[in-house]
Scaffold this active site. Structure first.
Site, PDB file in Angstrom:
ATOM      1  N   THR A   8       0.831  -1.212   0.000  1.00 35.40           N
ATOM      2  CA  THR A   8       0.000   0.000   0.000  1.00 35.40           C
ATOM      3  C   THR A   8       0.863   1.259   0.000  1.00 35.40           C
ATOM      4  O   THR A   8       0.540   2.243  -0.673  1.00 35.40           O
ATOM      5  CB  THR A   8      -0.967  -0.006   1.206  1.00 35.40           C
ATOM      6  OG1 THR A   8      -1.741  -1.202   1.158  1.00 35.40           O
ATOM      7  CG2 THR A   8      -1.879   1.201   1.198  1.00 35.40           C
ATOM      8  N   CYS A   9       1.964   1.221   0.729  1.00 35.10           N
ATOM      9  CA  CYS A   9       2.865   2.375   0.788  1.00 35.10           C
ATOM     10  C   CYS A   9       3.458   2.683  -0.586  1.00 35.10           C
ATOM     11  O   CYS A   9       3.583   3.844  -0.979  1.00 35.10           O
ATOM     12  CB  CYS A   9       3.986   2.107   1.787  1.00 35.10           C
ATOM     13  SG  CYS A   9       3.401   1.660   3.427  1.00 35.10           S
ATOM     14  N   THR A  10       3.820   1.641  -1.309  1.00 41.69           N
ATOM     15  CA  THR A  10       4.506   1.778  -2.595  1.00 41.69           C
ATOM     16  C   THR A  10       3.557   1.997  -3.758  1.00 41.69           C
ATOM     17  O   THR A  10       3.873   2.727  -4.693  1.00 41.69           O
ATOM     18  CB  THR A  10       5.369   0.518  -2.844  1.00 41.69           C
ATOM     19  OG1 THR A  10       6.308   0.408  -1.763  1.00 41.69           O
ATOM     20  CG2 THR A  10       6.117   0.598  -4.155  1.00 41.69           C
TER      21      THR A  10
END
Length: 162
Positions: free
Chosen positions: A48-50
């Site tokens: 999700t961060c990337t």
């Protein structure tokens, strides 16, 4: 979780990569006399961060700055080398988004945002959140209920409320 709006952001030092190597950058350096967005992610290179969180700020950085934001900062509980490589991969610096390493979790702990994601190997990580900070005071704060969710901490959401 306590309501952090109206409180002074805790003092801590981040590690950033510069052409001459790792250097420290204090919260005061990031926030004094400025309106900034600081958002935190559970970990560099995580899905999700990337795929969503950092790219959203990269894509919407100019629109946020057009609404009076002086700086955009991403906090990750990773070492500065990993944080820098991740930011480079996504184009953060080129878009004016600075990735800050909170390698020892001192800022994350001071914010009360630490969690353990032991089942997936994420120990002592940051919850996913975003805040608007004006001259060192938290003006708006959003924290996600799940580390895999990016909605109220997204660039798009912040853009809609500024």
């Amino acid at each position: 979780m306590a309501n952090l709006v109206g409180t002074t952001i805790p003092e801590a030092d981040f590690i950033i990569m510069t052409p001459s190597g790792p250097e420290t950058l204090s919260v005061k350096d990031v926030t004094a006399g400025k309106k900034v967005i600081i958002f935190a992610v559970p970990g560099a290179f995580t899905p999700t961060c990337t795929q969503t969180h950092l790219p959203g700020f990269v894509e919407n950085g100019d629109a946020l700055r057009a609404k009076g934001v002086d700086g955009i900062f991403c906090v990750t509980v990773n070492d500065a080398f990993v944080a820098n490589a991740w930011g480079d991969m996504i184009g953060a610096a080129d878009a004016g988004v600075q990735v800050l390493s909170d390698a020892d979790s001192s800022f994350t702990k001071a914010m009360g945002m630490e969690f353990d994601g032991a089942p997936v190997g994420l120990f002592s990580r940051s919850k996913r959140y975003a805040m608007i900070v004006e001259n060192g005071v938290i003006a708006h704060f959003e924290v996600e209920e799940s580390p895999g969710t990016c909605s109220i901490s997204s660039a798009e959401h912040l853009l809609s409320i500024i």
